[in-house]
Write an enzyme that holds these catalytic residues in place. Sequence first.
Site, short mmCIF file in Angstrom:
data_model
loop_
_atom_site.label_atom_id
_atom_site.label_comp_id
_atom_site.label_asym_id
_atom_site.label_seq_id
_atom_site.Cartn_x
_atom_site.Cartn_y
_atom_site.Cartn_z
N PRO A 240 0.82 -1.20 0.00
CA PRO A 240 0.00 0.00 0.00
C PRO A 240 0.86 1.25 0.00
O PRO A 240 1.85 1.33 0.72
CB PRO A 240 -0.80 -0.10 1.30
CG PRO A 240 -0.21 -1.20 2.09
CD PRO A 240 0.90 -1.82 1.33
N GLU A 241 0.47 2.20 -0.81
CA GLU A 241 1.12 3.50 -0.83
C GLU A 241 0.20 4.48 -0.11
O GLU A 241 -0.81 4.07 0.45
CB GLU A 241 1.40 3.92 -2.28
CG GLU A 241 2.22 2.88 -3.04
CD GLU A 241 2.55 3.27 -4.46
OE1 GLU A 241 2.69 4.48 -4.73
OE2 GLU A 241 2.68 2.38 -5.31
N HIS B 287 -2.06 -16.46 7.59
CA HIS B 287 -1.04 -15.42 7.81
C HIS B 287 -1.56 -14.31 8.70
O HIS B 287 -1.22 -13.15 8.51
CB HIS B 287 -0.54 -14.85 6.49
CG HIS B 287 0.09 -15.86 5.61
ND1 HIS B 287 1.27 -16.50 5.94
CD2 HIS B 287 -0.30 -16.38 4.43
CE1 HIS B 287 1.58 -17.35 4.97
NE2 HIS B 287 0.64 -17.30 4.06
N ARG C 180 3.91 -11.76 3.63
CA ARG C 180 5.35 -11.59 3.46
C ARG C 180 6.05 -11.09 4.72
O ARG C 180 7.27 -11.09 4.78
CB ARG C 180 5.62 -10.65 2.29
CG ARG C 180 5.20 -11.28 0.97
CD ARG C 180 5.29 -10.32 -0.17
NE ARG C 180 6.66 -10.13 -0.62
CZ ARG C 180 6.99 -9.39 -1.67
NH1 ARG C 180 6.05 -8.77 -2.35
NH2 ARG C 180 8.24 -9.25 -2.01
#
Length: 278
Positions: free
Chosen positions: A2-3, A95, A114
Amino acid sequence: MPELPEVETIRRGLSLAVEGKRIAEVEVRRRDLRLPLPDDFESSLAGRRVLSLGRRGKYLVLALDDARALIIHLGMSGRMLIEPASRRSNVAALHEHVVFTLEDGTRIRFTDPRRFGLMALAEMAAIDSHPFFLDMGPEPLSESFSGDTLYSAIKGKRTPIKAALLDQHVVAGLGNIYVCEALYRAGISPRRLAMNVGRARVERLVAAIRAVLLEAIEAGGSTLKDYARADGELGYFQHRFAVYDRAGEPCPECDCDIGVAHIVQSNRSTFYCAKRQR
DNA sequence: CACGAACCCTGGCTGC
DNA sequence: TGCAGCCAGGGTTCGT
């Protein structure tokens, strides 16, 4: 992943669910995120009330009622799932690393395959001098970001303007997608050295960065409503990009026959129109 | 100091 | 179909 626009969308969605609420319980399923979660993470947060939910660059900052702050970064694959008490699931998501249960029964699930994301606790009063933020560049949507500040931030840099804009010390919150989009909109080649971006181009760039981010936030806001109806997941949202991930497709603004080019700069993909962007 | 490459980690997609 | 290889929107560290 996400930016700034995605993080801002997540901030808005989360603030509706958590602002003013007390955290009843914190469950950690994995401590080894990008930074390991401290041993007292759960005990420090349990019982705290969330006063406000802010954002700095790509970081979320939750101000707590003990003058401390919970800082969250979503990395590349971090997501937030909001589960209202009425349709809470007892099944852990894949996750899923941290689960917050609020006093009203709402659950906030943080998932991050990740594990490039992180959570940390800090003193709220000294938040600007926290290592995450001390040398961070200006917020691109604030008054402190202007042609003057950007020009002086990139002056003399021998790196391509694409890489300079990805540097969070130059400007906060931009990532690979929105840098490509802003350079496209400003008509500036991503390969041009930062030191060779003149005043006129810098002014166009500032306007382009603002426009691209505001449009994306607006798009995020509209999908937020959909998400509220759906499963409460906050993360990516659909948005139409002019050049990002559109290698070979025709440039939307000009009729050049080459199409959108794809190159690699400092190991990251860049997409641009070689005719429009100089 | 400033820059680029390598790395952290996992999943999904591509091509053989 | 199976699997190796590559790629992904983050940031840090290391070497030049």
